[in-house]
Scaffold this motif. Structure first.
Motif, PDB file in Angstrom:
ATOM      1  N   ARG A   1       0.839  -1.202   0.000  1.00 22.87           N
ATOM      2  CA  ARG A   1       0.000   0.000   0.000  1.00 22.87           C
ATOM      3  C   ARG A   1       0.875   1.254   0.000  1.00 22.87           C
ATOM      4  O   ARG A   1       0.595   2.223  -0.727  1.00 22.87           O
ATOM      5  N   ALA A   2       1.936   1.260   0.807  1.00 26.36           N
ATOM      6  CA  ALA A   2       2.853   2.400   0.830  1.00 26.36           C
ATOM      7  C   ALA A   2       3.496   2.607  -0.536  1.00 26.36           C
ATOM      8  O   ALA A   2       3.608   3.735  -1.025  1.00 26.36           O
ATOM      9  N   ILE A   3       3.913   1.520  -1.165  1.00 30.33           N
ATOM     10  CA  ILE A   3       4.503   1.602  -2.503  1.00 30.33           C
ATOM     11  C   ILE A   3       3.519   2.220  -3.482  1.00 30.33           C
ATOM     12  O   ILE A   3       3.884   3.064  -4.314  1.00 30.33           O
ATOM     13  N   ALA A   4       2.254   1.807  -3.389  1.00 31.73           N
ATOM     14  CA  ALA A   4       1.233   2.345  -4.289  1.00 31.73           C
ATOM     15  C   ALA A   4       1.061   3.847  -4.128  1.00 31.73           C
ATOM     16  O   ALA A   4       0.672   4.541  -5.072  1.00 31.73           O
ATOM     17  N   HIS A   5       1.385   4.370  -2.942  1.00 31.54           N
ATOM     18  CA  HIS A   5       1.326   5.815  -2.696  1.00 31.54           C
ATOM     19  C   HIS A   5       2.650   6.500  -3.004  1.00 31.54           C
ATOM     20  O   HIS A   5       2.799   7.701  -2.735  1.00 31.54           O
ATOM     21  N   GLY A   6       3.619   5.741  -3.540  1.00 34.05           N
ATOM     22  CA  GLY A   6       4.916   6.320  -3.863  1.00 34.05           C
ATOM     23  C   GLY A   6       5.767   6.625  -2.647  1.00 34.05           C
ATOM     24  O   GLY A   6       6.682   7.456  -2.710  1.00 34.05           O
ATOM     25  N   MET A   7       5.489   5.951  -1.532  1.00 32.89           N
ATOM     26  CA  MET A   7       6.208   6.196  -0.286  1.00 32.89           C
ATOM     27  C   MET A   7       7.407   5.261  -0.176  1.00 32.89           C
ATOM     28  O   MET A   7       7.229   4.041  -0.194  1.00 32.89           O
ATOM     29  N   PRO A   8       8.616   5.778  -0.054  1.00 30.03           N
ATOM     30  CA  PRO A   8       9.778   4.908   0.164  1.00 30.03           C
ATOM     31  C   PRO A   8       9.591   4.090   1.435  1.00 30.03           C
ATOM     32  O   PRO A   8       9.119   4.605   2.458  1.00 30.03           O
ATOM     33  N   CYS A   9       9.945   2.808   1.392  1.00 23.40           N
ATOM     34  CA  CYS A   9       9.732   1.937   2.531  1.00 23.40           C
ATOM     35  C   CYS A   9      10.834   0.886   2.593  1.00 23.40           C
ATOM     36  O   CYS A   9      11.704   0.826   1.716  1.00 23.40           O
ATOM     37  N   ALA A  10      10.791   0.065   3.620  1.00 29.05           N
ATOM     38  CA  ALA A  10      11.835  -0.944   3.796  1.00 29.05           C
ATOM     39  C   ALA A  10      11.301  -2.111   4.603  1.00 29.05           C
ATOM     40  O   ALA A  10      10.393  -1.958   5.428  1.00 29.05           O
ATOM     41  N   VAL A  11      11.911  -3.274   4.376  1.00 26.03           N
ATOM     42  CA  VAL A  11      11.603  -4.487   5.132  1.00 26.03           C
ATOM     43  C   VAL A  11      12.903  -5.002   5.737  1.00 26.03           C
ATOM     44  O   VAL A  11      13.915  -5.110   5.045  1.00 26.03           O
ATOM     45  N   VAL A  12      12.865  -5.306   7.025  1.00 30.32           N
ATOM     46  CA  VAL A  12      13.968  -6.004   7.679  1.00 30.32           C
ATOM     47  C   VAL A  12      13.387  -7.276   8.282  1.00 30.32           C
ATOM     48  O   VAL A  12      12.508  -7.216   9.146  1.00 30.32           O
ATOM     49  N   GLN A  13      13.850  -8.428   7.795  1.00 30.61           N
ATOM     50  CA  GLN A  13      13.350  -9.705   8.286  1.00 30.61           C
ATOM     51  C   GLN A  13      14.304 -10.251   9.335  1.00 30.61           C
ATOM     52  O   GLN A  13      15.499 -10.397   9.089  1.00 30.61           O
ATOM     53  N   PHE A  14      13.757 -10.607  10.499  1.00 34.23           N
ATOM     54  CA  PHE A  14      14.586 -11.037  11.617  1.00 34.23           C
ATOM     55  C   PHE A  14      14.714 -12.548  11.741  1.00 34.23           C
ATOM     56  O   PHE A  14      15.697 -13.031  12.280  1.00 34.23           O
ATOM     57  N   ILE A  15      13.751 -13.308  11.276  1.00 35.02           N
ATOM     58  CA  ILE A  15      13.781 -14.749  11.473  1.00 35.02           C
ATOM     59  C   ILE A  15      13.753 -15.498  10.139  1.00 35.02           C
ATOM     60  O   ILE A  15      14.593 -16.350   9.879  1.00 35.02           O
TER      61      ILE A  15
END
Length: 206
Positions: free
Chosen positions: A57-71
């Protein structure tokens, strides 16, 4: 005399008019905006799925975002494929984990991976240009005390930019995190095919 159908329609219209007026009054006072701390927890399926849905959803709004996977960093997931293949310009993806603790069977290694993930997360969150950060399965790292909960809460309280959303997923979220968060959703397990001998399937679980 009005017909039953006409009377029902009139009562429905009057009811919806009252509801709309009440909603409009309520919404008049909801003008603030802030970066939210969001927790998805509980025994039911859908915690990471919901977090990734918010990233899309953030991407669809053109908002830079990030994912950090811990497990689940070692997993080849559909979300990882999609984001790294099609949306790398808007979404950073950092798979820092090496699998669940029963797979690595090495607590020191698990702690090192979690700490590295948290250091990367802090680096990203500090950048106000990144509008949403998903900390996938960080609640598990906190549950097993691979990370210091007090440090995580202090960082979110003191260093998170005002308009940055941070989403923390995983079972058994700590009570202190739940109290601190702005939005908390608990996924309730009602039924799961795993209990009937069905393995995790592509497109559903990963």
């Amino acid at each position: 005399m009005p017909t039953d159908a006409t009377d029902t329609e009139a009562r429905h219209t009057a009811k919806m008019t009252r509801i709309k007026a009440a909603r409009d009054r309520m919404m008049e006072g909801k003008t603030g905006e802030k970066g939210l701390v969001i927790v998805h927890t509980g025994a039911g399926k859908g915690k990471s799925s919901s977090g990734f849905g918010m990233i899309v959803r953030a991407i669809a709004h053109g908002m830079p975002c990030a994912v950090v996977q811990f497990i689940k960093g070692a997993w080849d997931t559909g979300e990882r494929r999609l984001l790294t293949t099609h949306f790398a310009d808007l979404c950073q993806f950092h798979a820092m984990g090496e699998g669940f603790t029963w797979e690595t069977q090495d607590r020191a290694r698990d702690i090192a991976a979690a700490v590295a993930g948290w250091e990367k997360a802090k680096e990203i969150i500090r950048d106000p240009a990144v509008r949403m950060v998903l900390l996938d399965e960080i609640n598990i790292a906190l549950r097993y005390e691979y990370l210091d909960l007090a440090e995580v809460l202090a960082f979110l309280r003191e260093e998170k930019p005002p308009m940055t959303h941070v989403v923390l997923t995983g079972r058994n979220a700590k009570p202190e995190l739940i109290e601190f968060a702005d939005l908390v959703t608990e996924m309730t397990l009602v039924k799961h095919p795993f209990r009937a001998g069905i393995k995790a399937q592509a497109g559903v679980e990963f």
